[in-house]
Design a protein around this motif. Structure first.
Motif, PDB file in Angstrom:
ATOM      1  N   LYS A  51       0.807  -1.221   0.000  1.00  0.00           N
ATOM      2  CA  LYS A  51       0.000   0.000   0.000  1.00  0.00           C
ATOM      3  C   LYS A  51       0.843   1.276   0.000  1.00  0.00           C
ATOM      4  CE  LYS A  51      -3.648  -2.609   0.445  1.00  0.00           C
ATOM      5  NZ  LYS A  51      -4.527  -2.862  -0.725  1.00  0.00           N
ATOM      6  N   ASN A  52       2.029   1.206   0.574  1.00  0.00           N
ATOM      7  CA  ASN A  52       2.860   2.394   0.711  1.00  0.00           C
ATOM      8  C   ASN A  52       3.721   2.567  -0.540  1.00  0.00           C
ATOM      9  OD1 ASN A  52       1.781   2.677   3.286  1.00  0.00           O
ATOM     10  ND2 ASN A  52       3.423   1.480   4.217  1.00  0.00           N
ATOM     11  N   LEU A  53       3.239   3.405  -1.447  1.00  0.00           N
ATOM     12  CA  LEU A  53       3.867   3.607  -2.747  1.00  0.00           C
ATOM     13  C   LEU A  53       4.308   5.057  -2.883  1.00  0.00           C
ATOM     14  CD1 LEU A  53       1.201   1.691  -4.891  1.00  0.00           C
ATOM     15  CD2 LEU A  53       3.287   0.759  -3.853  1.00  0.00           C
ATOM     16  N   TYR A  54       5.525   5.242  -3.391  1.00  0.00           N
ATOM     17  CA  TYR A  54       6.099   6.589  -3.453  1.00  0.00           C
ATOM     18  C   TYR A  54       6.746   6.841  -4.812  1.00  0.00           C
ATOM     19  CZ  TYR A  54       5.725   6.307   1.648  1.00  0.00           C
ATOM     20  OH  TYR A  54       5.267   6.162   2.937  1.00  0.00           O
ATOM     21  N   THR A  55       6.544   8.033  -5.329  1.00  0.00           N
ATOM     22  CA  THR A  55       7.299   8.489  -6.498  1.00  0.00           C
ATOM     23  C   THR A  55       8.488   9.327  -6.070  1.00  0.00           C
ATOM     24  OG1 THR A  55       5.815  10.388  -6.725  1.00  0.00           O
ATOM     25  CG2 THR A  55       5.312   8.431  -8.049  1.00  0.00           C
ATOM     26  N   SER A  56       8.576   9.653  -4.791  1.00  0.00           N
ATOM     27  CA  SER A  56       9.692  10.420  -4.231  1.00  0.00           C
ATOM     28  C   SER A  56      10.478   9.543  -3.257  1.00  0.00           C
ATOM     29  CB  SER A  56       9.180  11.665  -3.501  1.00  0.00           C
ATOM     30  OG  SER A  56      10.197  12.227  -2.687  1.00  0.00           O
ATOM     31  N   ASP A  58      12.940  10.576  -1.350  1.00  0.00           N
ATOM     32  CA  ASP A  58      13.096  11.336  -0.107  1.00  0.00           C
ATOM     33  C   ASP A  58      11.898  11.124   0.817  1.00  0.00           C
ATOM     34  OD1 ASP A  58      15.557  12.447  -0.830  1.00  0.00           O
ATOM     35  OD2 ASP A  58      14.615  14.113  -1.883  1.00  0.00           O
ATOM     36  N   GLU A  59      10.709  11.120   0.232  1.00  0.00           N
ATOM     37  CA  GLU A  59       9.504  10.939   1.028  1.00  0.00           C
ATOM     38  C   GLU A  59       9.441   9.535   1.625  1.00  0.00           C
ATOM     39  OE1 GLU A  59       4.618  11.407   0.644  1.00  0.00           O
ATOM     40  OE2 GLU A  59       5.898  11.594  -1.143  1.00  0.00           O
ATOM     41  N   MET A  60       9.791   8.531   0.827  1.00  0.00           N
ATOM     42  CA  MET A  60       9.769   7.165   1.338  1.00  0.00           C
ATOM     43  C   MET A  60      10.755   6.992   2.488  1.00  0.00           C
ATOM     44  SD  MET A  60      10.238   3.463  -0.604  1.00  0.00           S
ATOM     45  CE  MET A  60      12.038   3.415  -0.612  1.00  0.00           C
ATOM     46  N   LEU A  61      11.951   7.509   2.325  1.00  0.00           N
ATOM     47  CA  LEU A  61      12.969   7.374   3.366  1.00  0.00           C
ATOM     48  C   LEU A  61      12.575   8.126   4.632  1.00  0.00           C
ATOM     49  CD1 LEU A  61      16.181   7.745   1.171  1.00  0.00           C
ATOM     50  CD2 LEU A  61      15.330   5.649   2.233  1.00  0.00           C
ATOM     51  N   GLU A  62      11.890   9.237   4.470  1.00  0.00           N
ATOM     52  CA  GLU A  62      11.468  10.042   5.627  1.00  0.00           C
ATOM     53  C   GLU A  62      10.336   9.381   6.401  1.00  0.00           C
ATOM     54  OE1 GLU A  62       9.529  14.451   6.601  1.00  0.00           O
ATOM     55  OE2 GLU A  62      10.252  13.996   4.574  1.00  0.00           O
ATOM     56  N   LYS A  63       9.396   8.767   5.689  1.00  0.00           N
ATOM     57  CA  LYS A  63       8.169   8.280   6.333  1.00  0.00           C
ATOM     58  C   LYS A  63       8.220   6.829   6.799  1.00  0.00           C
ATOM     59  CE  LYS A  63       4.886  11.418   4.062  1.00  0.00           C
ATOM     60  NZ  LYS A  63       3.676  11.493   3.191  1.00  0.00           N
ATOM     61  N   GLU A  64       9.028   5.988   6.153  1.00  0.00           N
ATOM     62  CA  GLU A  64       8.884   4.551   6.352  1.00  0.00           C
ATOM     63  C   GLU A  64       9.783   3.931   7.414  1.00  0.00           C
ATOM     64  OE1 GLU A  64       6.618   2.533   5.241  1.00  0.00           O
ATOM     65  OE2 GLU A  64       5.633   4.122   4.114  1.00  0.00           O
ATOM     66  N   ASN A  65      10.770   4.657   7.913  1.00  0.00           N
ATOM     67  CA  ASN A  65      11.654   4.113   8.948  1.00  0.00           C
ATOM     68  C   ASN A  65      12.221   2.754   8.541  1.00  0.00           C
ATOM     69  OD1 ASN A  65      13.021   4.085  11.441  1.00  0.00           O
ATOM     70  ND2 ASN A  65      11.345   2.971  12.436  1.00  0.00           N
ATOM     71  N   LEU A  66      12.817   2.709   7.361  1.00  0.00           N
ATOM     72  CA  LEU A  66      13.298   1.450   6.788  1.00  0.00           C
ATOM     73  C   LEU A  66      14.639   1.040   7.387  1.00  0.00           C
ATOM     74  CD1 LEU A  66      12.483   2.193   3.035  1.00  0.00           C
ATOM     75  CD2 LEU A  66      11.174   0.728   4.597  1.00  0.00           C
ATOM     76  N   ASP A  67      14.875  -0.266   7.386  1.00  0.00           N
ATOM     77  CA  ASP A  67      16.182  -0.806   7.777  1.00  0.00           C
ATOM     78  C   ASP A  67      17.055  -1.083   6.558  1.00  0.00           C
ATOM     79  OD1 ASP A  67      15.712  -1.132  10.690  1.00  0.00           O
ATOM     80  OD2 ASP A  67      14.171  -2.535  10.010  1.00  0.00           O
ATOM     81  N   ALA A  68      16.413  -1.439   5.437  1.00  0.00           N
ATOM     82  CA  ALA A  68      17.180  -1.837   4.250  1.00  0.00           C
ATOM     83  C   ALA A  68      16.349  -1.606   2.997  1.00  0.00           C
ATOM     84  CB  ALA A  68      17.576  -3.313   4.342  1.00  0.00           C
ATOM     85  N   VAL A  69      17.062  -1.468   1.865  1.00  0.00           N
ATOM     86  CA  VAL A  69      16.399  -1.345   0.565  1.00  0.00           C
ATOM     87  C   VAL A  69      17.191  -2.117  -0.483  1.00  0.00           C
ATOM     88  CG1 VAL A  69      15.373   0.927   0.998  1.00  0.00           C
ATOM     89  CG2 VAL A  69      17.654   0.783  -0.043  1.00  0.00           C
ATOM     90  N   SER A  70      16.478  -2.506  -1.527  1.00  0.00           N
ATOM     91  CA  SER A  70      17.113  -2.945  -2.770  1.00  0.00           C
ATOM     92  C   SER A  70      16.989  -1.813  -3.772  1.00  0.00           C
ATOM     93  CB  SER A  70      16.414  -4.191  -3.341  1.00  0.00           C
ATOM     94  OG  SER A  70      16.881  -5.371  -2.746  1.00  0.00           O
ATOM     95  N   VAL A  71      18.086  -1.512  -4.454  1.00  0.00           N
ATOM     96  CA  VAL A  71      18.078  -0.508  -5.516  1.00  0.00           C
ATOM     97  C   VAL A  71      18.054  -1.235  -6.850  1.00  0.00           C
ATOM     98  CG1 VAL A  71      19.354   1.367  -6.617  1.00  0.00           C
ATOM     99  CG2 VAL A  71      19.251   1.230  -4.123  1.00  0.00           C
ATOM    100  N   CYS A  72      16.915  -1.137  -7.553  1.00  0.00           N
ATOM    101  CA  CYS A  72      16.688  -1.876  -8.798  1.00  0.00           C
ATOM    102  C   CYS A  72      16.353  -0.928  -9.953  1.00  0.00           C
ATOM    103  CB  CYS A  72      15.561  -2.885  -8.615  1.00  0.00           C
ATOM    104  SG  CYS A  72      15.832  -4.084  -7.301  1.00  0.00           S
ATOM    105  N   THR A  73      16.862   0.272  -9.899  1.00  0.00           N
ATOM    106  CA  THR A  73      16.614   1.284 -10.920  1.00  0.00           C
ATOM    107  C   THR A  73      17.496   1.041 -12.144  1.00  0.00           C
ATOM    108  OG1 THR A  73      18.354   2.708 -10.053  1.00  0.00           O
ATOM    109  CG2 THR A  73      16.156   2.961  -9.104  1.00  0.00           C
ATOM    110  N   TRP A  74      17.330   1.885 -13.171  1.00  0.00           N
ATOM    111  CA  TRP A  74      18.313   1.839 -14.242  1.00  0.00           C
ATOM    112  C   TRP A  74      19.656   2.340 -13.704  1.00  0.00           C
ATOM    113  CZ3 TRP A  74      14.043   5.037 -16.731  1.00  0.00           C
ATOM    114  CH2 TRP A  74      14.121   6.380 -16.412  1.00  0.00           C
ATOM    115  N   ASN A  75      20.725   2.045 -14.410  1.00  0.00           N
ATOM    116  CA  ASN A  75      22.081   2.187 -13.867  1.00  0.00           C
ATOM    117  C   ASN A  75      22.437   3.603 -13.431  1.00  0.00           C
ATOM    118  OD1 ASN A  75      22.234  -0.495 -14.566  1.00  0.00           O
ATOM    119  ND2 ASN A  75      23.513  -0.163 -16.388  1.00  0.00           N
ATOM    120  N   SER A  76      21.949   4.595 -14.155  1.00  0.00           N
ATOM    121  CA  SER A  76      22.327   5.972 -13.846  1.00  0.00           C
ATOM    122  C   SER A  76      21.810   6.430 -12.491  1.00  0.00           C
ATOM    123  CB  SER A  76      21.825   6.924 -14.934  1.00  0.00           C
ATOM    124  OG  SER A  76      20.415   6.915 -14.995  1.00  0.00           O
TER     125      SER A  76
END
Length: 352
Positions: A51-56, A58-76
């Motif tokens: 349910k928690n979907l973000y296009t930003s 910065d907003e996701m990192l600020e609101k979600e109190n995450l411990d870890a992420v996977s970065v699966c974007t394009w290379n740049s």
């Protein structure tokens, strides 16, 4: 103990294997997705009931109190997204290639160090069953000195299209997308020797070839894929400080009969070929002998990314030693940069 709160940055095709692996890990709570493509973001959210979907970011990192992420974007976006996450106090698993160049990769390492967080690179073949078997024999000394290796990752008509053909987002073509896998596989299997020089060549002769009428698993070109400024084929000779020389070839488009995926190692006591099963060639009692295995030795994708994600989680939760650290990603970026530079200048390039 509370579960690791995990988010995924970039929810394109590669994100599926990360997401599915996180869902299966009992120590993880998958919390949020982030992507600049809102349509794709909504689709992935519905698919996995997130349910928690973000296009930003910065907003996701600020609101979600995450411990870890996977970065699966394009290379740049690997470096910018990774550094933001690390600076927010979040551990990161970044897909390969680590970055667009060595400078970005080194900045990512610095961010991990200053925040005392894990930065692991998605060298998924390090977690494969074929690698485990091969390293068992190498580490046991059965190959002696491995002095020469060949690695081919060749597609006949396999430009994936989209951002893969756009150098501003991909950083390059088959070398940085496919070659990175086999270069790292050989280097890791052989004990991570230090590269000292390369001679490379790249070719842009065939392009996307969207006119070809064929059904290929890697071919996903559309009429909108008008950008193709990356190489079709890359070839290089890489020298390492322990005397090993690696010959590597990678292509998206090449006039060959069938795709080729092969790694060969040549040592003083034995040699090996993975294509796709592992075979070992040696001598015993004055006879040339070939060693095959009763159990399957071809790379199995069943559970491959699960192994990678589970290792990432284990490193965070239990402090286990990471087998795909960011420092190794920097070394691979140095090799890739040197190959592209050598191809441009037409001469051998040394690596510091």
């Amino acid at each position: 103990m509370s579960k690791l709160r995990v988010g995924v940055i970039g929810v394109g095709s590669i994100s599926n294997v990360h997401i599915n692996a996180y869902i299966k890990n009992p120590e993880v709570e998958l919390c949020a997705f982030c992507d600049i493509n809102e349509k794709q973001l909504q689709k992935r959210g519905e698919e996995y009931n997130i349910k928690n979907l973000y296009t930003s970011l910065d907003e996701m990192l600020e609101k979600e109190n995450l411990d870890a992420v996977s970065v699966c974007t394009w290379n740049s976006q690997h470096a910018p997204c990774t550094i933001k996450a690390l600076d927010a106090g979040v551990h990161v698993l970044c897909e390969k290639p680590m970055a667009m160049n060595t400078k970005e990769a080194e900045e990512m390492v610095e961010a991990a160090k200053r925040n005392n967080k894990l930065l692991m690179i998605g060298f998924v073949r390090r977690h494969g069953n074929d690698t485990t078997i091969l390293k068992t024999f190498i580490d046991n000394g059965d190959f002696g000195e491995i002095y020469y290796a060949k690695a081919n990752y060749l597609r006949r008509n396999g430009n994936p299209g989209g951002w893969f053909g756009d150098k501003s987002r991909s950083g390059g073509g088959p070398l940085i997308d496919l070659g990175v896998h086999v270069i790292d596989h050989v280097r890791y299997a052989c004990g991570n020797p230090k590269p000292v020089s390369v001679y490379g060549a790249t070719f842009h002769k065939l392009g996307n070839r969207p006119h070809i009428i064929a059904k290929k698993s890697y071919r996903s070109l559309t009429e909108g894929d008008v950008i193709c400024d990356v190489e079709d084929l890359a070839a290089a000779m890489i020298r390492f400080d322990n005397g090993l020389v690696l010959s590597v070839e990678a292509s998206f488009s090449l006039n060959i009969k069938e795709p080729v995926g092969k790694i060969e190692l040549f040592g003083t006591k034995a040699g090996a070929c993975i294509s796709p099963e592992l075979e070992i060639f040696t001598e015993q009692n004055n006879y040339l002998t070939n060693i095959s295995f009763d159990s399957p030795t071809a790379l199995s994708f069943d559970g491959l990314f699960d192994n990678e994600i589970n290792h990432f989680v284990d490193c965070i939760v239990n402090g286990s030693k990471c087998i795909a650290p960011a420092e190794d990603g920097v070394v691979i970026m140095k090799i890739l940069d040197a190959i592209y530079k050598s191809a441009e200048e037409g001469k051998e390039v040394t690596i510091d």
